[in-house]
Design an enzyme around this catalytic site. Structure first.
Site, short mmCIF file in Angstrom:
data_model
loop_
_atom_site.label_atom_id
_atom_site.label_comp_id
_atom_site.label_asym_id
_atom_site.label_seq_id
_atom_site.Cartn_x
_atom_site.Cartn_y
_atom_site.Cartn_z
N SER A 156 0.75 -1.16 0.02
CA SER A 156 -0.05 -0.08 -0.14
C SER A 156 1.05 1.14 -0.02
O SER A 156 1.75 1.73 -1.07
CB SER A 156 -1.08 -0.06 1.22
N ASP A 213 -9.46 -5.21 -5.25
CA ASP A 213 -9.00 -4.06 -4.30
C ASP A 213 -9.92 -2.57 -4.63
O ASP A 213 -9.55 -2.02 -5.45
CB ASP A 213 -7.55 -3.84 -4.62
N HIS A 264 -7.31 -5.78 -0.97
CA HIS A 264 -6.18 -5.05 -0.79
C HIS A 264 -5.12 -5.66 0.11
O HIS A 264 -3.96 -5.50 0.14
CB HIS A 264 -6.61 -3.85 -0.09
#
Length: 455
Positions: free
Chosen positions: A277, A390, A421
């Site tokens: 991320s 995601d 995610h």
């Protein structure tokens, strides 16, 4: 357990009292070190006539929400569901930051005759003036040492883990047992996403960074992970006048790379960096500054950050609340959108105002990150992996890497269908995916391991 039942259980756990003699009053906490013991005493006392004492430690908001009579109304239901209360087990405390406010979160198991719950007591305030600002009970996540919490591809018998310190932060080094000074192995540093994260990347019942460490370790790769500074040591940032990503993430990641290279079991020429991320968006930048990283893995990281990505996230989160969303909550979402649009087009009334917990200058730094541009300029191989379901960093980000990436067969660009995610199975494409207990998909772990081992 359904979401409705989970909510019902959580609410009932907030209020419980058995008709039993009161215990001695728990001492008021004078220091942060007192909070675990006091929390245990207060919650245990709740089952022995201590609702009034517990209520007396609440802040004003909690006092209004949970008066003593409400705290004392539901023990029969708890006893029917879990059996007689037996004890509170060992408590742990950790700093927590929400909305720019510092808290201490104390967690401990409550053991009943027929099962367990996890108690979470949030304290706000300062030395000698602590008050309870949150109280929650929920079914505990699987214990870290429980076999059913391990990903299926992990073989713990083939691994050894060492406690380490990374720039003053608690860390853990996972090594294949075959790793020796005579036969060093490749290694990778794991970099967290946004927010205060522990070394396992824990969210809900899931521990994606722990899964990666155990999985890659089983493949023969040494893995270093550590608590993020905003999770374990936010106080070290309190004196920073203008917090930057270097203060929050990059300096510790650079120290972690050096720590790995100094280990005799690690091949110093084959140390990689993997970011998830926000960590993925920053990984190429960290590698560029380091100058010695053997390769970079961008896991669910943006090719180029934009305010539109955040606005789209807000839309998905709001939609997940359902059509019966409270009007006040809907108004909060719209206010967030207005603040973000103001930062994006330069019309914000007060750019220094915190938006989603961060001031305008921090957002400016985030939006300036050109992950793809920096990565493509690196002289080392880069793997970029996205999840098909995601909602935070959508798989369309893969297109933004452009026709000149992959640059050669040393690079990897891949989208894994049906994953969230967290790189785990997810069907919702919404925050509900994070409530599903799972593990990082085996195909993802294999792809990362092969990328590292091929170099």
């Amino acid at each position: 357990m359904s979401r409705l039942r989970s909510l019902s259980t959580a609410l009932s756990m907030l209020a419980a009292l058995a008709a039993a003699p009161a215990q001695d009053a728990a001492p008021a906490p004078e220091t942060a070190a007192d909070l675990p013991a006091v929390s245990q005493a207060l919650v245990s006392g709740l089952f022995n006539g201590g609702a009034v004492e517990l209520h007396g430690r609440f802040d004003d908001t909690m006092k209004a929400a949970l008066p003593p009579q409400r705290l004392g109304s539901m023990v029969p239901e708890l006893v029917r569901a879990y059996g007689a209360f037996q004890r509170a087990d060992t408590a742990t405390a950790a700093p927590l930051e929400q909305g720019g406010v510092q808290y201490t979160l104390v967690r401990f198991p409550l053991v009943f005759e027929k099962g367990e719950l996890e108690a979470r007591v949030s304290w706000a305030g300062s030395e000698g003036a602590f008050l309870i600002s949150g109280l929650f009970f929920a079914p505990p996540a699987a214990r870290a040492d429980s076999p059913d919490s391990l990903p299926p591809y992990a073989v713990p018998a083939n691994l050894v883990e060492h406690a380490v310190e990374v720039n003053g932060l608690t860390g853990r080094l996972t090594l294949p047992k075959t790793a020796t000074a005579e036969s060093p192995v490749p290694a990778v540093v794991l970099i967290h996403g946004s927010g205060p994260n522990d070394m396992d990347g824990k969210i809900g019942p899931n521990r994606p960074l722990r899964d990666l460490a155990l999985g890659l370790g089983t493949y023969g790769v040494a893995v270093l992970r550590y608590h993020k500074r905003t999770y374990e040591a936010p106080g070290t940032l309190s004196q920073v006048e203008r917090l930057t990503l270097r203060d929050e993430v990059e300096a510790d990641a650079l120290a972690a790379l050096e720590l790995l290279r100094a280990r005799p079991e690690v091949d110093a020429a084959r140390v990689f960096i993997l970011g998830h991320s926000l960590g993925g968006a920053l990984a190429p930048k960290i590698a560029a500054e380091d100058g010695r990283t053997a390769g970079v893995i961008v896991l669910a990281g943006t090719a180029r950050m934009s305010y539109q990505i955040v606005l789209d996230q807000i839309d998905v989160v709001e939609a997940s609340r359902g059509p019966e969303i409270d009007p006040s909550e809907r108004a909060q979402f719209e206010r967030l959108r207005g603040q973000l649009r103001g930062l994006a087009d330069g019309t914000a009334e007060d750019p220094a105002e915190a938006v989603m917990g961060a001031p305008g200058y921090y957002w400016d730094e985030i939006m300036a990150i050109d992950t793809a541009g920096i990565a493509k300029a690196l002289p080392v191989p880069v793997a970029v992996l996205y999840a098909g379901s995601d909602y935070q960093v959508p798989p369309t980000q893969a297109e933004l890497w452009g026709p000149d990436f992959p640059r050669s067969d040393r690079d990897v660009l891949r989208v894994f269908p049906g994953l969230s995610h967290l790189m785990m199975a997810g069907a919702e494409g919404s925050p509900k995916d994070y409530d599903l207990r799972g593990h990082v998909d085996s195909q993802v772990v294999e792809a990362i391991a092969l990328f590292i081992l091929a170099r």
